[in-house]
Design a protein around this motif. Structure first.
Motif, PDB file in Angstrom:
ATOM      1  N   SER A  50       0.846  -1.193   0.000  1.00 52.41           N
ATOM      2  CA  SER A  50       0.000   0.000   0.000  1.00 52.41           C
ATOM      3  C   SER A  50       0.882   1.243   0.000  1.00 52.41           C
ATOM      4  N   ALA A  51       0.252   2.381  -0.245  1.00 54.99           N
ATOM      5  CA  ALA A  51       0.889   3.702  -0.138  1.00 54.99           C
ATOM      6  C   ALA A  51       2.164   3.807  -0.972  1.00 54.99           C
ATOM      7  N   MET A  52       2.113   3.342  -2.197  1.00 60.34           N
ATOM      8  CA  MET A  52       3.278   3.459  -3.064  1.00 60.34           C
ATOM      9  C   MET A  52       3.434   4.911  -3.508  1.00 60.34           C
ATOM     10  N   ARG A  53       4.672   5.407  -3.418  1.00 66.87           N
ATOM     11  CA  ARG A  53       4.941   6.788  -3.792  1.00 66.87           C
ATOM     12  C   ARG A  53       6.358   6.909  -4.328  1.00 66.87           C
ATOM     13  N   LEU A  54       6.554   7.884  -5.182  1.00 62.12           N
ATOM     14  CA  LEU A  54       7.870   8.133  -5.756  1.00 62.12           C
ATOM     15  C   LEU A  54       8.645   9.070  -4.845  1.00 62.12           C
ATOM     16  N   ASN A  55       9.816   8.628  -4.430  1.00 62.09           N
ATOM     17  CA  ASN A  55      10.719   9.459  -3.641  1.00 62.09           C
ATOM     18  C   ASN A  55      11.647  10.140  -4.639  1.00 62.09           C
ATOM     19  N   ARG A  56      11.328  11.364  -5.002  1.00 59.46           N
ATOM     20  CA  ARG A  56      12.061  12.068  -6.061  1.00 59.46           C
ATOM     21  C   ARG A  56      13.497  12.386  -5.676  1.00 59.46           C
ATOM     22  N   SER A  57      13.775  12.527  -4.407  1.00 58.65           N
ATOM     23  CA  SER A  57      15.132  12.886  -3.993  1.00 58.65           C
ATOM     24  C   SER A  57      16.134  11.775  -4.301  1.00 58.65           C
ATOM     25  N   ILE A  58      15.687  10.520  -4.295  1.00 59.78           N
ATOM     26  CA  ILE A  58      16.591   9.407  -4.618  1.00 59.78           C
ATOM     27  C   ILE A  58      16.128   8.637  -5.856  1.00 59.78           C
ATOM     28  N   ASN A  59      15.076   9.141  -6.540  1.00 59.20           N
ATOM     29  CA  ASN A  59      14.514   8.517  -7.731  1.00 59.20           C
ATOM     30  C   ASN A  59      14.210   7.044  -7.491  1.00 59.20           C
ATOM     31  N   ALA A  60      13.444   6.793  -6.440  1.00 57.49           N
ATOM     32  CA  ALA A  60      13.092   5.421  -6.069  1.00 57.49           C
ATOM     33  C   ALA A  60      11.648   5.392  -5.576  1.00 57.49           C
ATOM     34  N   TRP A  61      11.075   4.202  -5.601  1.00 61.75           N
ATOM     35  CA  TRP A  61       9.719   3.987  -5.095  1.00 61.75           C
ATOM     36  C   TRP A  61       9.782   3.560  -3.644  1.00 61.75           C
ATOM     37  N   ASN A  62       8.899   4.134  -2.816  1.00 64.56           N
ATOM     38  CA  ASN A  62       8.685   3.663  -1.454  1.00 64.56           C
ATOM     39  C   ASN A  62       7.312   3.016  -1.418  1.00 64.56           C
ATOM     40  N   VAL A  63       7.205   1.875  -0.763  1.00 66.34           N
ATOM     41  CA  VAL A  63       5.936   1.175  -0.647  1.00 66.34           C
ATOM     42  C   VAL A  63       5.872   0.530   0.729  1.00 66.34           C
ATOM     43  N   GLU A  64       4.684   0.531   1.305  1.00 62.67           N
ATOM     44  CA  GLU A  64       4.477  -0.099   2.609  1.00 62.67           C
ATOM     45  C   GLU A  64       4.060  -1.546   2.396  1.00 62.67           C
ATOM     46  N   VAL A  65       4.631  -2.456   3.168  1.00 62.32           N
ATOM     47  CA  VAL A  65       4.265  -3.869   3.087  1.00 62.32           C
ATOM     48  C   VAL A  65       3.784  -4.327   4.460  1.00 62.32           C
ATOM     49  N   THR A  66       2.720  -5.113   4.465  1.00 64.33           N
ATOM     50  CA  THR A  66       2.221  -5.738   5.690  1.00 64.33           C
ATOM     51  C   THR A  66       1.958  -7.204   5.395  1.00 64.33           C
ATOM     52  N   ILE A  67       1.980  -8.018   6.450  1.00 66.40           N
ATOM     53  CA  ILE A  67       1.603  -9.423   6.316  1.00 66.40           C
ATOM     54  C   ILE A  67       0.424  -9.689   7.242  1.00 66.40           C
ATOM     55  N   ARG A  68      -0.445 -10.589   6.828  1.00 64.43           N
ATOM     56  CA  ARG A  68      -1.633 -10.940   7.616  1.00 64.43           C
ATOM     57  C   ARG A  68      -1.745 -12.449   7.688  1.00 64.43           C
ATOM     58  N   ASN A  69      -1.986 -12.959   8.881  1.00 61.96           N
ATOM     59  CA  ASN A  69      -2.173 -14.393   9.093  1.00 61.96           C
ATOM     60  C   ASN A  69      -3.570 -14.769   8.606  1.00 61.96           C
ATOM     61  N   LYS A  70      -3.642 -15.562   7.531  1.00 60.78           N
ATOM     62  CA  LYS A  70      -4.947 -15.973   7.008  1.00 60.78           C
ATOM     63  C   LYS A  70      -5.328 -17.375   7.479  1.00 60.78           C
ATOM     64  N   GLY A  71      -4.476 -17.997   8.273  1.00 61.16           N
ATOM     65  CA  GLY A  71      -4.739 -19.340   8.769  1.00 61.16           C
ATOM     66  C   GLY A  71      -5.521 -19.342  10.067  1.00 61.16           C
ATOM     67  N   THR A  72      -5.602 -20.524  10.667  1.00 59.38           N
ATOM     68  CA  THR A  72      -6.356 -20.685  11.910  1.00 59.38           C
ATOM     69  C   THR A  72      -5.453 -20.885  13.122  1.00 59.38           C
ATOM     70  N   ARG A  73      -4.152 -20.926  12.917  1.00 55.99           N
ATOM     71  CA  ARG A  73      -3.235 -21.112  14.041  1.00 55.99           C
ATOM     72  C   ARG A  73      -2.340 -19.886  14.202  1.00 55.99           C
ATOM     73  N   GLU A  74      -1.809 -19.730  15.396  1.00 57.56           N
ATOM     74  CA  GLU A  74      -0.895 -18.633  15.662  1.00 57.56           C
ATOM     75  C   GLU A  74       0.463 -18.956  15.057  1.00 57.56           C
ATOM     76  N   LEU A  75       1.134 -17.927  14.582  1.00 57.78           N
ATOM     77  CA  LEU A  75       2.462 -18.080  13.992  1.00 57.78           C
ATOM     78  C   LEU A  75       3.460 -17.296  14.819  1.00 57.78           C
ATOM     79  N   ASN A  76       4.615 -17.906  15.056  1.00 58.10           N
ATOM     80  CA  ASN A  76       5.665 -17.290  15.868  1.00 58.10           C
ATOM     81  C   ASN A  76       6.722 -16.636  14.999  1.00 58.10           C
ATOM     82  N   GLY A  77       7.322 -15.596  15.523  1.00 58.57           N
ATOM     83  CA  GLY A  77       8.461 -14.961  14.878  1.00 58.57           C
ATOM     84  C   GLY A  77       9.738 -15.658  15.271  1.00 58.57           C
ATOM     85  N   PRO A  78      10.819 -15.259  14.755  1.00 56.08           N
ATOM     86  CA  PRO A  78      10.964 -14.080  13.910  1.00 56.08           C
ATOM     87  C   PRO A  78      10.383 -14.317  12.518  1.00 56.08           C
TER      88      PRO A  78
END
Length: 161
Positions: A50-78
């Protein structure tokens, strides 16, 4: 300016893909400088951009990434967001680490208590992609630990008379 914002919205929507189901492969990755063996959880989580935007100062794209647990069990990190391939971009800028030729990102600080409950979403993590005039596409995998089984322990107690 309005067309630029519309175009960025289109690109962000295009990048809002869902990771396809995969097999439970293991991979050893360095997380916070420590080698950790993690399982492929890509079949149990969704990856959203989400929220993809052009960072003109470095001529690069910034984008936000998230993950969502779609299963039925808890998942541990890392948790690690492992990028198997990119197209439409000159590549990832400043990944947390590299595994040979692939970049990955440590999501440890973006998942509360290193536990992703069913339907829980991580906090957004900003990725930076080089701009080469194309439409960026990522081929991500998510690695982590499945929740340890909880239940009763079986024990044998013997006493001598």
């Amino acid at each position: 300016m309005r067309s630029f914002v519309s175009w960025c919205g289109f690109v962000a929507a295009f990048l809002s893909l869902v990771v396809a189901d995969g097999f439970a492969a293991e991979r050893t990755l360095n997380v916070s400088g420590v080698p950790v063996t993690l399982q492929d959880l890509s079949g149990e989580v969704d990856v959203f951009y989400s929220a993809m935007r052009l960072n003109r100062s470095i001529n690069a794209w910034n984008v936000e990434v998230t993950i969502r647990n779609k299963g039925t069990r808890e998942l541990n990190g890392p948790f690690a967001l492992y990028i198997e391939g990119v197209t439409g971009t000159s590549g990832l800028i400043q990944p947390d680490a590299m595994d040979g030729t692939h970049a990955y990102f440590d999501l440890g600080n973006f998942v509360t208590n290193a536990l992703l409950a069913p339907t829980q979403t991580s906090a957004p993590r900003t990725l930076t992609l080089g701009n080469n005039g194309g439409t960026p596409q990522l081929n991500p995998r998510v690695y982590g630990n499945p929740q340890a089984a909880s239940g009763y322990a079986l024990a044998l107690n013997r006493s001598l008379n």
